[in-house]
Design a protein around this motif. Structure first.
Motif, PDB file in Angstrom:
ATOM      1  N   PHE A 165      41.048  34.301  43.425  1.00 45.19           N
ATOM      2  CA  PHE A 165      41.359  35.717  43.543  1.00 45.19           C
ATOM      3  C   PHE A 165      40.106  36.436  44.014  1.00 45.19           C
ATOM      4  O   PHE A 165      39.011  35.888  43.975  1.00 45.19           O
ATOM      5  CB  PHE A 165      41.810  36.294  42.195  1.00 45.19           C
ATOM      6  N   GLN A 214      38.230  40.614  44.175  1.00 43.50           N
ATOM      7  CA  GLN A 214      38.304  42.016  43.815  1.00 43.50           C
ATOM      8  C   GLN A 214      37.214  42.776  44.548  1.00 43.50           C
ATOM      9  O   GLN A 214      36.019  42.520  44.345  1.00 43.50           O
ATOM     10  CB  GLN A 214      38.158  42.213  42.309  1.00 43.50           C
ATOM     11  N   ARG A 268      42.376  43.398  41.563  1.00 42.33           N
ATOM     12  CA  ARG A 268      42.201  41.974  41.836  1.00 42.33           C
ATOM     13  C   ARG A 268      43.403  41.481  42.619  1.00 42.33           C
ATOM     14  O   ARG A 268      44.547  41.789  42.281  1.00 42.33           O
ATOM     15  CB  ARG A 268      42.046  41.210  40.531  1.00 42.33           C
ATOM     16  N   PHE A 284      45.311  38.139  44.827  1.00 47.86           N
ATOM     17  CA  PHE A 284      45.453  36.700  45.040  1.00 47.86           C
ATOM     18  C   PHE A 284      44.941  36.328  46.431  1.00 47.86           C
ATOM     19  O   PHE A 284      45.154  37.059  47.405  1.00 47.86           O
ATOM     20  CB  PHE A 284      46.929  36.327  44.906  1.00 47.86           C
ATOM     21  N   TYR A 316      47.993  37.213  38.736  1.00 50.08           N
ATOM     22  CA  TYR A 316      46.812  36.882  37.935  1.00 50.08           C
ATOM     23  C   TYR A 316      47.163  36.681  36.458  1.00 50.08           C
ATOM     24  O   TYR A 316      46.442  36.007  35.727  1.00 50.08           O
ATOM     25  CB  TYR A 316      45.753  37.970  38.082  1.00 50.08           C
ATOM     26  N   TYR A 355      47.240  33.148  34.939  1.00 49.75           N
ATOM     27  CA  TYR A 355      45.995  32.384  34.914  1.00 49.75           C
ATOM     28  C   TYR A 355      45.290  32.607  33.573  1.00 49.75           C
ATOM     29  O   TYR A 355      45.051  33.750  33.173  1.00 49.75           O
ATOM     30  CB  TYR A 355      45.103  32.795  36.088  1.00 49.75           C
ATOM     31  N   TRP A 404      39.123  31.910  33.547  1.00 49.94           N
ATOM     32  CA  TRP A 404      38.511  32.499  34.746  1.00 49.94           C
ATOM     33  C   TRP A 404      37.030  32.165  34.813  1.00 49.94           C
ATOM     34  O   TRP A 404      36.339  32.133  33.791  1.00 49.94           O
ATOM     35  CB  TRP A 404      38.670  34.021  34.714  1.00 49.94           C
TER      36      TRP A 404
END
Length: 117
Positions: free
Chosen positions: A36, A38, A44, A46, A101, A104, A107
């Motif tokens: 991802f 941002q 954020r 994908f 997101y 998930y 991270w």
């Protein structure tokens, strides 16, 4: 699973970078993984994902970015070619599936990619 992203940096438009995401405390080869990004002031979004059955890309990444994995090294890569200034963002790798997101669980800390015009 702990994820460590690396490979970001400053590149001119049209250039390339390869991001790496090393997994520890597990084996990335058994997980679906994703990237991802941002950008400042933006949500954020994908970029790409890889599972044991295939790969998926955001429209903005198709034809320019390639996600891959080396199971022996527990590492997932994001090869980024033909970079553009609007690719500038912090890039995150994560363990999960799909383009949302919220799917998930783990991270990495993020790696900054800056593309100059």
């Amino acid at each position: 699973v702990q994820l460590q992203a690396s490979g970001g940096g400053l590149v001119q438009a049209g250039g390339s970078l390869r991001l790496s995401c090393a997994a520890s405390g597990g084996t990335s080869g058994t997980y679906a993984m994703g990237w991802f990004r941002q950008a400042p002031g933006k949500d954020r979004e994908f970029v790409a994902s890889i599972t044991w059955t295939g790969r998926s890309y955001a429209d903005s990444a198709k034809g320019r970015f390639t996600i891959s994995r080396d199971n022996a090294k527990n590492t997932v890569y994001l090869q980024m070619d033909s970079l553009r200034p609007d690719d500038t963002a912090v890039y995150y790798c994560a363990r999960g599936y799909g383009s949302d997101y919220r799917n998930y669980a783990d991270w990495g800390q993020g790696t900054l990619v800056t593309v100059s015009s």
